[in-house]
Design a protein around this motif. Structure first.
Motif, PDB file in Angstrom:
ATOM      1  N   UNK A   3      42.895  51.346  43.470  1.00 25.24           N
ATOM      2  CA  UNK A   3      42.586  50.727  44.755  1.00 25.24           C
ATOM      3  C   UNK A   3      42.912  49.237  44.728  1.00 25.24           C
ATOM      4  N   UNK A   4      42.514  48.559  43.644  1.00 26.27           N
ATOM      5  CA  UNK A   4      42.803  47.127  43.519  1.00 26.27           C
ATOM      6  C   UNK A   4      44.304  46.876  43.504  1.00 26.27           C
ATOM      7  N   UNK A   5      45.047  47.718  42.787  1.00 21.01           N
ATOM      8  CA  UNK A   5      46.496  47.583  42.690  1.00 21.01           C
ATOM      9  C   UNK A   5      47.144  47.677  44.068  1.00 21.01           C
ATOM     10  N   UNK A   6      46.789  48.696  44.811  1.00 22.81           N
ATOM     11  CA  UNK A   6      47.353  48.857  46.145  1.00 22.81           C
ATOM     12  C   UNK A   6      46.976  47.721  47.090  1.00 22.81           C
ATOM     13  N   UNK A   7      45.738  47.265  46.988  1.00 19.83           N
ATOM     14  CA  UNK A   7      45.258  46.247  47.913  1.00 19.83           C
ATOM     15  C   UNK A   7      45.855  44.866  47.654  1.00 19.83           C
ATOM     16  N   UNK A   8      46.386  44.618  46.451  1.00 19.58           N
ATOM     17  CA  UNK A   8      47.042  43.323  46.240  1.00 19.58           C
ATOM     18  C   UNK A   8      48.226  43.165  47.181  1.00 19.58           C
ATOM     19  N   UNK A   9      48.919  44.253  47.473  1.00 16.95           N
ATOM     20  CA  UNK A   9      50.068  44.169  48.384  1.00 16.95           C
ATOM     21  C   UNK A   9      49.602  43.844  49.800  1.00 16.95           C
ATOM     22  N   UNK A  10      48.469  44.419  50.183  1.00 22.19           N
ATOM     23  CA  UNK A  10      47.917  44.133  51.508  1.00 22.19           C
ATOM     24  C   UNK A  10      47.471  42.676  51.588  1.00 22.19           C
ATOM     25  N   UNK A  11      46.804  42.199  50.519  1.00 21.23           N
ATOM     26  CA  UNK A  11      46.324  40.817  50.514  1.00 21.23           C
ATOM     27  C   UNK A  11      47.470  39.818  50.507  1.00 21.23           C
ATOM     28  N   UNK A  12      48.603  40.203  49.920  1.00 16.49           N
ATOM     29  CA  UNK A  12      49.768  39.316  49.906  1.00 16.49           C
ATOM     30  C   UNK A  12      50.420  39.214  51.276  1.00 16.49           C
ATOM     31  N   UNK A  13      50.247  40.228  52.096  1.00 13.40           N
ATOM     32  CA  UNK A  13      50.912  40.276  53.399  1.00 13.40           C
ATOM     33  C   UNK A  13      49.986  39.959  54.567  1.00 13.40           C
ATOM     34  N   UNK A  14      48.677  40.146  54.368  1.00 11.99           N
ATOM     35  CA  UNK A  14      47.705  39.946  55.440  1.00 11.99           C
ATOM     36  C   UNK A  14      46.600  39.010  54.986  1.00 11.99           C
ATOM     37  N   UNK A  15      45.751  38.629  55.889  1.00  9.59           N
ATOM     38  CA  UNK A  15      44.593  37.803  55.566  1.00  9.59           C
ATOM     39  C   UNK A  15      43.562  38.607  54.785  1.00  9.59           C
ATOM     40  N   UNK A  16      42.835  37.918  53.916  1.00  8.44           N
ATOM     41  CA  UNK A  16      41.780  38.579  53.145  1.00  8.44           C
ATOM     42  C   UNK A  16      40.609  39.010  54.026  1.00  8.44           C
ATOM     43  N   UNK A  17      40.623  38.612  55.291  1.00 10.60           N
ATOM     44  CA  UNK A  17      39.564  39.021  56.220  1.00 10.60           C
ATOM     45  C   UNK A  17      39.866  40.359  56.898  1.00 10.60           C
ATOM     46  N   UNK A  18      40.996  40.975  56.560  1.00  9.04           N
ATOM     47  CA  UNK A  18      41.323  42.272  57.161  1.00  9.04           C
ATOM     48  C   UNK A  18      40.207  43.269  56.858  1.00  9.04           C
ATOM     49  N   UNK A  19      39.819  44.102  57.814  1.00 13.67           N
ATOM     50  CA  UNK A  19      38.697  45.042  57.632  1.00 13.67           C
ATOM     51  C   UNK A  19      38.841  45.989  56.447  1.00 13.67           C
ATOM     52  N   UNK A  20      40.056  46.254  55.982  1.00  9.72           N
ATOM     53  CA  UNK A  20      40.246  47.222  54.904  1.00  9.72           C
ATOM     54  C   UNK A  20      39.514  46.809  53.635  1.00  9.72           C
ATOM     55  N   UNK A  21      39.397  45.514  53.375  1.00  3.26           N
ATOM     56  CA  UNK A  21      38.744  45.068  52.150  1.00  3.26           C
ATOM     57  C   UNK A  21      37.240  45.375  52.187  1.00  3.26           C
ATOM     58  N   UNK A  22      36.634  45.186  53.336  1.00  6.30           N
ATOM     59  CA  UNK A  22      35.221  45.530  53.482  1.00  6.30           C
ATOM     60  C   UNK A  22      35.043  47.038  53.445  1.00  6.30           C
ATOM     61  N   UNK A  23      35.949  47.758  54.094  1.00  8.19           N
ATOM     62  CA  UNK A  23      35.859  49.213  54.124  1.00  8.19           C
ATOM     63  C   UNK A  23      35.902  49.815  52.721  1.00  8.19           C
ATOM     64  N   UNK A  24      36.702  49.232  51.838  1.00 10.21           N
ATOM     65  CA  UNK A  24      36.866  49.761  50.487  1.00 10.21           C
ATOM     66  C   UNK A  24      36.069  48.961  49.456  1.00 10.21           C
ATOM     67  N   UNK A  25      35.187  48.098  49.933  1.00 11.24           N
ATOM     68  CA  UNK A  25      34.301  47.327  49.046  1.00 11.24           C
ATOM     69  C   UNK A  25      35.098  46.552  47.989  1.00 11.24           C
ATOM     70  N   UNK A  26      36.099  45.830  48.451  1.00  8.98           N
ATOM     71  CA  UNK A  26      36.980  45.060  47.562  1.00  8.98           C
ATOM     72  C   UNK A  26      36.890  43.579  47.919  1.00  8.98           C
ATOM     73  N   UNK A  27      37.095  42.733  46.910  1.00  2.02           N
ATOM     74  CA  UNK A  27      37.057  41.284  47.098  1.00  2.02           C
ATOM     75  C   UNK A  27      38.413  40.692  46.726  1.00  2.02           C
ATOM     76  N   UNK A  28      38.865  39.707  47.528  1.00  2.00           N
ATOM     77  CA  UNK A  28      40.166  39.072  47.318  1.00  2.00           C
ATOM     78  C   UNK A  28      39.957  37.653  46.816  1.00  2.00           C
ATOM     79  N   UNK A  29      40.778  37.265  45.841  1.00  2.00           N
ATOM     80  CA  UNK A  29      40.740  35.904  45.313  1.00  2.00           C
ATOM     81  C   UNK A  29      42.160  35.368  45.228  1.00  2.00           C
ATOM     82  N   UNK A  30      42.384  34.158  45.733  1.00  3.84           N
ATOM     83  CA  UNK A  30      43.675  33.494  45.638  1.00  3.84           C
ATOM     84  C   UNK A  30      43.545  32.328  44.645  1.00  3.84           C
TER      85      UNK A  30
END
Length: 225
Positions: A197-224
């Motif tokens: 899940x973390x691996x896949x979501x890095x691509x989303x975080x690279x392309x979108x804001x870390x405030x996108x609902x998917x991170x909350x939905x999957x209980x993931x945290x983004x760090x830059x």
């Protein structure tokens, strides 16, 4: 090995070659990875998409196994029912953005099952994808785009990173809708219980804001960093 794009004899290569012509039976592992990839595609409205191989092939980032054009991109043209996959149009899948995280999850699972009752701590590090057993209070070193390491506290059992460590300011991540590469001003790290899940979501975080609902939905945290 099953999900290698580079190996012409891998299960993934067989899927890319035959799945438009007929339904292909998948192994359980490949089914798990493609199934989660399609879920992530739905949750991100197609920002995560395993059919972007034509973009990577065009830019010589993976082998040119096919000559598919840019219109041959779109996760909605994948049909996955139980362990069977078929394409509605010619597609080329690349699981390089998610399969390594799955491998890390499975490797740590094997370690835990093998050393039941004796294991105090363990981790698996696959070059950017890392997962801990007993992760609390542990730290990890994350390289910035300038190759300066930053000491970061683990925020969950797994962390995956994406950046331009080896190709300065260049990206292997493309937006499937705009066809443009991610602009890496910083290293992107995602913390999650699952390394896949973390691996896949890095691509989303690279392309979108870390405030996108998917991170909350999957209980993931983004760090830059």
């Amino acid at each position: 090995h099953k999900m290698s794009f580079h190996d012409p004899l891998s299960e993934l290569s067989a899927i890319n070659k035959e799945a438009f012509n007929k339904s292909i039976k998948l192994s359980d592992m490949t089914t798990d990875v493609i199934g989660f990839a399609l879920k992530l595609s739905t949750l991100t409205d197609g920002v995560f998409d395993i059919t972007t191989a034509p973009l990577l092939m065009q830019n010589d980032q993976i082998p040119k196994h096919t000559d598919l054009q840019m219109n041959n991109i779109g996760f909605k043209d994948i049909t996955l029912e139980e362990n069977y996959i078929q394409f509605k149009k010619p597609l080329t899948l690349d699981l390089g953005g998610i399969a390594k995280g799955y491998a890390v999850d499975k490797a740590l699972e094997i370690i835990q099952n093998t050393i039941t009752g004796k294991l105090q701590q363990a981790y698996v590090n696959a070059g950017g994808d890392l997962k801990y057993f007993n992760w609390q209070n542990e730290n990890v070193l994350i390289p910035t785009v300038d190759k300066v390491t930053s000491l970061v506290k683990m925020l969950n059992a797994s962390v995956a990173t994406s950046s331009s460590y080896y190709k300065y300011r260049c990206s292997d991540i493309y937006h499937p809708l705009t066809r443009q590469p991610a602009n890496f001003e910083k290293t992107v790290s995602v913390f999650s219980e699952s390394c896949m899940q973390a691996d896949g979501l890095t691509k989303v975080a690279a392309l979108l804001s870390s405030t996108h609902p998917v991170f909350k939905q999957l209980n993931a945290l983004v760090l830059y960093t």
